[in-house]
Design an enzyme around this catalytic site. Structure first.
Site, PDB file in Angstrom:
ATOM      1  N   SER A 194       9.222 -27.618  42.513  1.00  0.00           N
ATOM      2  CA  SER A 194       9.141 -26.510  42.441  1.00  0.00           C
ATOM      3  C   SER A 194       8.100 -25.448  43.308  1.00  0.00           C
ATOM      4  O   SER A 194       8.137 -25.710  44.204  1.00  0.00           O
ATOM      5  CB  SER A 194       8.870 -26.366  40.537  1.00  0.00           C
ATOM      6  OG  SER A 194       8.792 -24.873  40.305  1.00  0.00           O
ATOM      7  N   ASP A 336      20.611 -25.494  37.762  1.00  0.00           N
ATOM      8  CA  ASP A 336      19.013 -24.890  36.595  1.00  0.00           C
ATOM      9  C   ASP A 336      19.002 -23.585  37.176  1.00  0.00           C
ATOM     10  O   ASP A 336      19.556 -22.406  37.848  1.00  0.00           O
ATOM     11  CB  ASP A 336      18.463 -24.745  38.780  1.00  0.00           C
ATOM     12  CG  ASP A 336      16.493 -25.437  38.118  1.00  0.00           C
ATOM     13  OD1 ASP A 336      16.285 -24.129  37.957  1.00  0.00           O
ATOM     14  OD2 ASP A 336      15.928 -26.287  39.399  1.00  0.00           O
ATOM     15  N   HIS A 369      15.877 -27.684  35.294  1.00  0.00           N
ATOM     16  CA  HIS A 369      14.468 -27.380  36.162  1.00  0.00           C
ATOM     17  C   HIS A 369      13.160 -28.752  35.390  1.00  0.00           C
ATOM     18  O   HIS A 369      13.090 -29.416  36.485  1.00  0.00           O
ATOM     19  CB  HIS A 369      14.616 -26.651  36.173  1.00  0.00           C
ATOM     20  CG  HIS A 369      12.746 -25.892  36.863  1.00  0.00           C
ATOM     21  ND1 HIS A 369      13.102 -26.130  38.689  1.00  0.00           N
ATOM     22  CD2 HIS A 369      12.133 -25.785  37.070  1.00  0.00           C
ATOM     23  CE1 HIS A 369      11.855 -25.970  39.354  1.00  0.00           C
ATOM     24  NE2 HIS A 369      10.902 -26.186  37.977  1.00  0.00           N
TER      25      HIS A 369
END
Length: 435
Positions: A194, A336, A369
């Site tokens: 991320s 996501d 995510h």
């Protein structure tokens, strides 16, 4: 370079937030301007801990080192380096945590220390979770560098800056005598998810030109924000709006022309939110104004992403400008909701137009995510272990679609052993001693 005495603490036994410790975090320019990138300015031993409370049985130091900003000027940066107990430790993983914040007290170097203000209070919630992955790396017998890659101005999402600070953090670790690394011969892995993948991905691209002497043998990145315009569009009027607005503020910290645009074009609501959000860590960024229309915070006709200065900063922070020479493992959640899969597909396709690219790309269709980072950890760890052990990768590119990467049974035995090591570490066992 040897460790220096730790900086004085204003409260007995408690680490000092960077904002109150500028002697270490912001040394005078004259003390490092003439140093080479990656040279250590000063260092000090620290005690790292889970949840700011439970000490981890490893050797750890903070290194202040010289790096380079995106305008080519010298900048002081900090990384936390951790050495496992026992033999080994001659391989290095640089783990870029998803700091995603706009204040220095949110940085890993502070949040990882025993006695720091707990993450439940500061909002730096990702760091304690990702510290478990760092401990898994230590349990493998690897030395780990955890850089404050957002730099002294907390430039969240400024990937090219994060790349330089990451690579120079590796250089600093290799030059720091107590780690006993074999210098430029050290086998190095880069790992980030991320927000951490922003620095990791740019570092992988910049490595051949900025730090070609580093022996980077593998890059692991997941939930990759390769194109910030995709994240900005995806977040508008959606749940990640507050988190992504924090990234907008962070970009202004490193790109003065973009900051001038924000200063001139933010409407009163935007200015108020900027004031409130500027000193926040990731959890509070995410919790403040989800589902907001971020574009309406700017007084510009049409789409703000079409404004030349905005297009310019988006282009400067977009991945895909060069092909990493190190093999890569990229993993992404197909549904996501923060980092859209399309821009990751484009990045991989861009890399794979080069016949020398070595990319293993896995798309997970059941995770989202937040859960993917956890479910992919065993596979990522095993892939990195093979690279650091010298196991060759298949040439070329390979894309694999899976229901859930958690079903990768080949990775679980090694990871189960690692979990046992980490759990034992919570009760004081030296990490890496059994390797």
């Amino acid at each position: 370079m040897l460790a220096q005495p730790a900086a004085p603490m204003p409260f007995a036994g408690l680490p000092v937030p960077p904002e109150l410790d500028q002697g270490f975090y912001a040394p005078p320019l004259a003390s490092y301007a003439d140093l080479a990138p990656g040279d250590v300015i000063t260092s000090r031993p620290v005690t790292v801990a889970n949840l700011s409370l439970i000490p981890v049985n490893v050797d750890a130091w903070q290194l202040s080192y010289r790096s380079t900003d995106t305008r080519g000027g010298p900048v002081a940066a900090v990384t936390t380096v951790l050495k496992p107990r026992g033999p080994g430790g001659d391989k290095l993983v640089s783990f870029q945590m998803a700091e995603d914040s706009t204040a220095q007290y949110c940085a890993p170097s502070y949040a990882l220390q025993q006695g720091s203000i707990p993450a439940l209070v500061t909002g730096s919630a990702v760091i304690p979770a990702e510290f478990l992955a760092v401990q898994a790396a230590l349990a493998q017998g690897w030395t780990v560098s955890v850089p404050d890659y957002q730099g002294p101005n907390s430039a969240y999402a400024a990937g090219p800056l994060g790349a330089r600070l990451t690579l120079d953090g590796v250089r600093a670790a290799e030059r720091f005598d107590p780690l006993e690394l074999p210098g430029d011969d050290t086998r190095v892995g880069l790992w980030g998810y991320s927000g951490g993948a922003i620095a990791t991905g740019h570092a992988a691209e910049l490595h051949p030109s900025y730090a070609p002497e580093l022996n980077v043998v593998g890059v692991v990145e997941g939930g990759v924000p390769a194109d910030l315009s995709a994240l900005l569009n995806n977040a508008n009027n959606a749940a990640p709006a507050g988190l992504v607005l924090g990234a907008v503020l962070g970009l202004g910290r490193e790109y003065p022309d973009f900051q001038q645009f924000l200063d001139e074009r933010m409407n009163p609501l935007g200015r108020a939110l900027t004031t409130v959000k500027s000193p926040l860590c990731v959890a509070y960024h995410a919790a403040l104004i989800p589902f907001a229309n971020n574009k309406e915070l700017l007084d510009v006709p049409g789409d703000p992403l079409d404004v030349p200065v905005v297009r310019s900063v988006i282009d400067r922070t977009r991945m895909g400008k060069s092909v990493p020479t190190a093999p890569m493992f990229v993993y992404q959640s197909n549904p996501d909701w923060i980092v859209p899969v399309g821009q990751v597909n484009t990045l991989v396709d861009t890399y794979c137009q080069d016949p020398s690219a070595r990319v293993q790309y896995t798309r997970d269709h059941f995770s989202e995510h937040l859960t993917l980072e956890v479910t992919a950890a065993p596979t990522a760890l095993l892939w990195m272990r093979d690279r650091l052990d010298g196991v060759p990768v298949e040439p070329g590119c390979r894309t694999t679609d899976v229901g859930s990467i958690a079903l990768d049974q080949a990775a679980w035995p090694a990871f189960t052993d690692t979990v046992g090591e980490v759990v034992a570490g919570l009760f004081g066992r030296p990490l890496g001693a059994g390797r």
